[in-house]
Design a protein around this motif. Structure first.
Motif, PDB file in Angstrom:
ATOM      1  N   LEU A 130       0.318  -4.639  -8.032  1.00 56.29           N
ATOM      2  CA  LEU A 130       0.508  -3.195  -8.110  1.00 56.29           C
ATOM      3  C   LEU A 130      -0.206  -2.517  -6.946  1.00 56.29           C
ATOM      4  O   LEU A 130      -0.937  -3.138  -6.186  1.00 56.29           O
ATOM      5  CB  LEU A 130      -0.017  -2.677  -9.455  1.00 56.29           C
ATOM      6  CG  LEU A 130       0.649  -3.262 -10.701  1.00 56.29           C
ATOM      7  CD1 LEU A 130       0.031  -2.677 -11.956  1.00 56.29           C
ATOM      8  CD2 LEU A 130       2.160  -3.038 -10.685  1.00 56.29           C
ATOM      9  N   TYR A 131       0.001  -1.212  -6.815  1.00 54.86           N
ATOM     10  CA  TYR A 131      -0.615  -0.469  -5.733  1.00 54.86           C
ATOM     11  C   TYR A 131      -2.141  -0.481  -5.854  1.00 54.86           C
ATOM     12  O   TYR A 131      -2.684  -0.455  -6.969  1.00 54.86           O
ATOM     13  CB  TYR A 131      -0.147   0.983  -5.744  1.00 54.86           C
ATOM     14  CG  TYR A 131       1.277   1.205  -5.294  1.00 54.86           C
ATOM     15  CD1 TYR A 131       1.766   0.607  -4.140  1.00 54.86           C
ATOM     16  CD2 TYR A 131       2.127   2.034  -6.022  1.00 54.86           C
ATOM     17  CE1 TYR A 131       3.070   0.822  -3.723  1.00 54.86           C
ATOM     18  CE2 TYR A 131       3.434   2.261  -5.604  1.00 54.86           C
ATOM     19  CZ  TYR A 131       3.900   1.647  -4.461  1.00 54.86           C
ATOM     20  OH  TYR A 131       5.186   1.861  -4.042  1.00 54.86           O
ATOM     21  N   PRO A 132      -2.865  -0.460  -4.729  1.00 50.34           N
ATOM     22  CA  PRO A 132      -4.328  -0.351  -4.783  1.00 50.34           C
ATOM     23  C   PRO A 132      -4.794   0.888  -5.544  1.00 50.34           C
ATOM     24  O   PRO A 132      -5.828   0.859  -6.223  1.00 50.34           O
ATOM     25  CB  PRO A 132      -4.726  -0.275  -3.299  1.00 50.34           C
ATOM     26  CG  PRO A 132      -3.618  -0.968  -2.576  1.00 50.34           C
ATOM     27  CD  PRO A 132      -2.365  -0.632  -3.344  1.00 50.34           C
ATOM     28  N   GLU A 133      -4.021   1.973  -5.439  1.00 52.75           N
ATOM     29  CA  GLU A 133      -4.402   3.210  -6.137  1.00 52.75           C
ATOM     30  C   GLU A 133      -4.504   3.008  -7.645  1.00 52.75           C
ATOM     31  O   GLU A 133      -5.300   3.676  -8.317  1.00 52.75           O
ATOM     32  CB  GLU A 133      -3.372   4.306  -5.838  1.00 52.75           C
ATOM     33  CG  GLU A 133      -3.415   4.854  -4.416  1.00 52.75           C
ATOM     34  CD  GLU A 133      -2.681   3.971  -3.409  1.00 52.75           C
ATOM     35  OE1 GLU A 133      -2.691   4.335  -2.225  1.00 52.75           O
ATOM     36  OE2 GLU A 133      -2.112   2.932  -3.805  1.00 52.75           O
ATOM     37  N   LEU A 172      -6.654  -1.694   6.958  1.00 52.73           N
ATOM     38  CA  LEU A 172      -6.951  -0.888   5.783  1.00 52.73           C
ATOM     39  C   LEU A 172      -6.946  -1.752   4.523  1.00 52.73           C
ATOM     40  O   LEU A 172      -7.760  -1.547   3.612  1.00 52.73           O
ATOM     41  CB  LEU A 172      -5.937   0.250   5.653  1.00 52.73           C
ATOM     42  CG  LEU A 172      -6.178   1.267   4.527  1.00 52.73           C
ATOM     43  CD1 LEU A 172      -7.583   1.867   4.609  1.00 52.73           C
ATOM     44  CD2 LEU A 172      -5.131   2.362   4.569  1.00 52.73           C
ATOM     45  N   ALA A 173      -6.061  -2.738   4.467  1.00 49.80           N
ATOM     46  CA  ALA A 173      -6.031  -3.656   3.325  1.00 49.80           C
ATOM     47  C   ALA A 173      -7.331  -4.451   3.243  1.00 49.80           C
ATOM     48  O   ALA A 173      -7.845  -4.718   2.147  1.00 49.80           O
ATOM     49  CB  ALA A 173      -4.839  -4.592   3.428  1.00 49.80           C
ATOM     50  N   LEU A 174      -7.883  -4.851   4.393  1.00 52.85           N
ATOM     51  CA  LEU A 174      -9.146  -5.568   4.421  1.00 52.85           C
ATOM     52  C   LEU A 174     -10.277  -4.706   3.859  1.00 52.85           C
ATOM     53  O   LEU A 174     -11.082  -5.158   3.033  1.00 52.85           O
ATOM     54  CB  LEU A 174      -9.468  -5.992   5.861  1.00 52.85           C
ATOM     55  CG  LEU A 174     -10.842  -6.637   6.097  1.00 52.85           C
ATOM     56  CD1 LEU A 174     -10.953  -7.960   5.345  1.00 52.85           C
ATOM     57  CD2 LEU A 174     -11.079  -6.855   7.591  1.00 52.85           C
ATOM     58  N   LEU A 175     -10.342  -3.456   4.296  1.00 54.77           N
ATOM     59  CA  LEU A 175     -11.355  -2.529   3.783  1.00 54.77           C
ATOM     60  C   LEU A 175     -11.165  -2.278   2.291  1.00 54.77           C
ATOM     61  O   LEU A 175     -12.132  -2.131   1.539  1.00 54.77           O
ATOM     62  CB  LEU A 175     -11.290  -1.212   4.550  1.00 54.77           C
ATOM     63  CG  LEU A 175     -11.749  -1.242   6.007  1.00 54.77           C
ATOM     64  CD1 LEU A 175     -11.447   0.085   6.690  1.00 54.77           C
ATOM     65  CD2 LEU A 175     -13.220  -1.572   6.107  1.00 54.77           C
ATOM     66  N   THR A 176      -9.918  -2.249   1.849  1.00 59.41           N
ATOM     67  CA  THR A 176      -9.631  -2.023   0.434  1.00 59.41           C
ATOM     68  C   THR A 176     -10.161  -3.176  -0.407  1.00 59.41           C
ATOM     69  O   THR A 176     -10.727  -2.958  -1.495  1.00 59.41           O
ATOM     70  CB  THR A 176      -8.120  -1.854   0.216  1.00 59.41           C
ATOM     71  OG1 THR A 176      -7.663  -0.714   0.960  1.00 59.41           O
ATOM     72  CG2 THR A 176      -7.799  -1.646  -1.256  1.00 59.41           C
ATOM     73  N   MET A 189       0.842  -1.190   0.000  1.00 57.72           N
ATOM     74  CA  MET A 189       0.000   0.000   0.000  1.00 57.72           C
ATOM     75  C   MET A 189       0.882   1.246   0.000  1.00 57.72           C
ATOM     76  O   MET A 189       1.910   1.292   0.647  1.00 57.72           O
ATOM     77  CB  MET A 189      -0.924  -0.020   1.210  1.00 57.72           C
ATOM     78  CG  MET A 189      -1.968   1.063   1.192  1.00 57.72           C
ATOM     79  SD  MET A 189      -3.310   0.712   2.335  1.00 57.72           S
ATOM     80  CE  MET A 189      -3.940  -0.803   1.639  1.00 57.72           C
ATOM     81  N   LYS A 190       0.433   2.237  -0.711  1.00 54.81           N
ATOM     82  CA  LYS A 190       1.288   3.390  -0.938  1.00 54.81           C
ATOM     83  C   LYS A 190       1.379   4.296   0.288  1.00 54.81           C
ATOM     84  O   LYS A 190       2.442   4.770   0.637  1.00 54.81           O
ATOM     85  CB  LYS A 190       0.737   4.175  -2.124  1.00 54.81           C
ATOM     86  CG  LYS A 190       1.803   4.824  -2.991  1.00 54.81           C
ATOM     87  CD  LYS A 190       1.165   5.398  -4.229  1.00 54.81           C
ATOM     88  CE  LYS A 190       2.200   5.990  -5.156  1.00 54.81           C
ATOM     89  NZ  LYS A 190       1.577   6.610  -6.325  1.00 54.81           N
ATOM     90  N   PHE A 191       0.227   4.562   0.935  1.00 60.15           N
ATOM     91  CA  PHE A 191       0.215   5.512   2.034  1.00 60.15           C
ATOM     92  C   PHE A 191      -0.190   4.804   3.322  1.00 60.15           C
ATOM     93  O   PHE A 191      -1.356   4.577   3.560  1.00 60.15           O
ATOM     94  CB  PHE A 191      -0.764   6.663   1.746  1.00 60.15           C
ATOM     95  CG  PHE A 191      -0.468   7.390   0.474  1.00 60.15           C
ATOM     96  CD1 PHE A 191      -1.339   7.331  -0.593  1.00 60.15           C
ATOM     97  CD2 PHE A 191       0.700   8.126   0.333  1.00 60.15           C
ATOM     98  CE1 PHE A 191      -1.056   8.004  -1.773  1.00 60.15           C
ATOM     99  CE2 PHE A 191       0.979   8.796  -0.843  1.00 60.15           C
ATOM    100  CZ  PHE A 191       0.095   8.728  -1.895  1.00 60.15           C
ATOM    101  N   ALA A 192       0.792   4.457   4.119  1.00 60.68           N
ATOM    102  CA  ALA A 192       0.511   3.746   5.363  1.00 60.68           C
ATOM    103  C   ALA A 192       0.945   4.534   6.594  1.00 60.68           C
ATOM    104  O   ALA A 192       0.703   4.128   7.709  1.00 60.68           O
ATOM    105  CB  ALA A 192       1.212   2.393   5.349  1.00 60.68           C
TER     106      ALA A 192
END
Length: 240
Positions: free
Chosen positions: A63-66, A180-184, A1-4
């Motif tokens: 790749l990034y989630p973004e 946050l990864a779970l919510l993503t 994730m890019k912004f942690a």
């Protein structure tokens, strides 16, 4: 994730206002298209299938989630005003994905066009993807800079963490980034459902956060209302 990394409250307010500004500028209410021959225009179900396909590709490439969130946003913005034949849908989708990767990823992480065409099984050549990429850019006036639901999910999650330090105490075995990864991942499922395109990305993200709060925080409603108030205040100051 890019912004942690953790953000201060002032920084979070600035990020929310900036994201709300971009959303207000770019977001258009989803208007379901009238049923037509499936050879003439992409159906909502076909759009959802393309998003699920991009999600699988995104997972394989790690790749990034973004990148995925922006790719879906570009795809929807491109398809909304036009009629696109379904036989071109995967070429359109992979072109949107390539644009998103070049926007969100570091240069060394962006897959080559040849690699992307081969690994995705999109059925089109690198040159065809490039031509489609130019069509997408021209249709969007070369403006890919928009706020996605993922941007708001990051901000709202950080806001909850900053004012409710015990938020994760009830989420067994997960640290901040894992939660946050779970919510993503939940958001990815939502992005593949065209019925949720009626919602602004900010409201979709707030809904996901609210549902999560309800499962683990007694004061979830007060926290949700506070987030909604902050989002509405950000939008209010943008009105003429």
């Amino acid at each position: 994730m890019k912004f942690a990394q953790p953000w201060g409250r002032q920084r979070l307010s600035f990020l929310l206002e900036n994201a709300a500004s971009r959303e207000a500028k770019m977001w258009r209410s989803y208007v379901p298209k009238k049923p037509t021959s499936q050879d003439i225009d992409v159906s909502p179900a076909q759009r959802d299938e393309a998003v699920r396909w991009l999600t699988e590709l995104h997972s394989r490439l790690q790749l990034y989630p973004e990148t995925l969130a922006l790719a879906v946003s570009i795809l929807d913005r491109f398809l909304a005003p036009i009629k696109a034949r379904p036989k071109y849908l995967r070429c359109i989708a992979i072109a949107c994905f390539f644009l998103a990767a070049k926007t969100c990823e570091e240069d060394e992480r962006v897959p080559s066009l040849k690699e992307l065409a081969a690994s995705s099984n999109c059925g089109c050549s690198p040159s065809e993807i490039l031509r489609m990429e130019r069509l997408v850019l021209d249709k969007l006036d070369w403006d890919l800079h928009t706020a996605t639901a993922l941007d708001f999910l990051h901000i709202f999650h950080a806001m909850v963490m900053s004012c409710h330090s015990g938020f994760l105490d009830s989420v067994s075995g997960l640290n901040r980034s894992q939660h946050l990864a779970l919510l993503t991942r939940q958001l990815y499922t939502c992005l593949a459902d065209h019925t949720l395109m009626q919602l602004r990305g900010s409201m979709l993200a707030l809904g996901l956060i609210s549902l999560e709060l309800e499962t683990c925080c007694p004061d979830w409603l007060a926290l949700t209302i506070d987030l909604l108030r902050k989002a509405q205040v950000s939008l209010f100051f943008l009105l003429p």
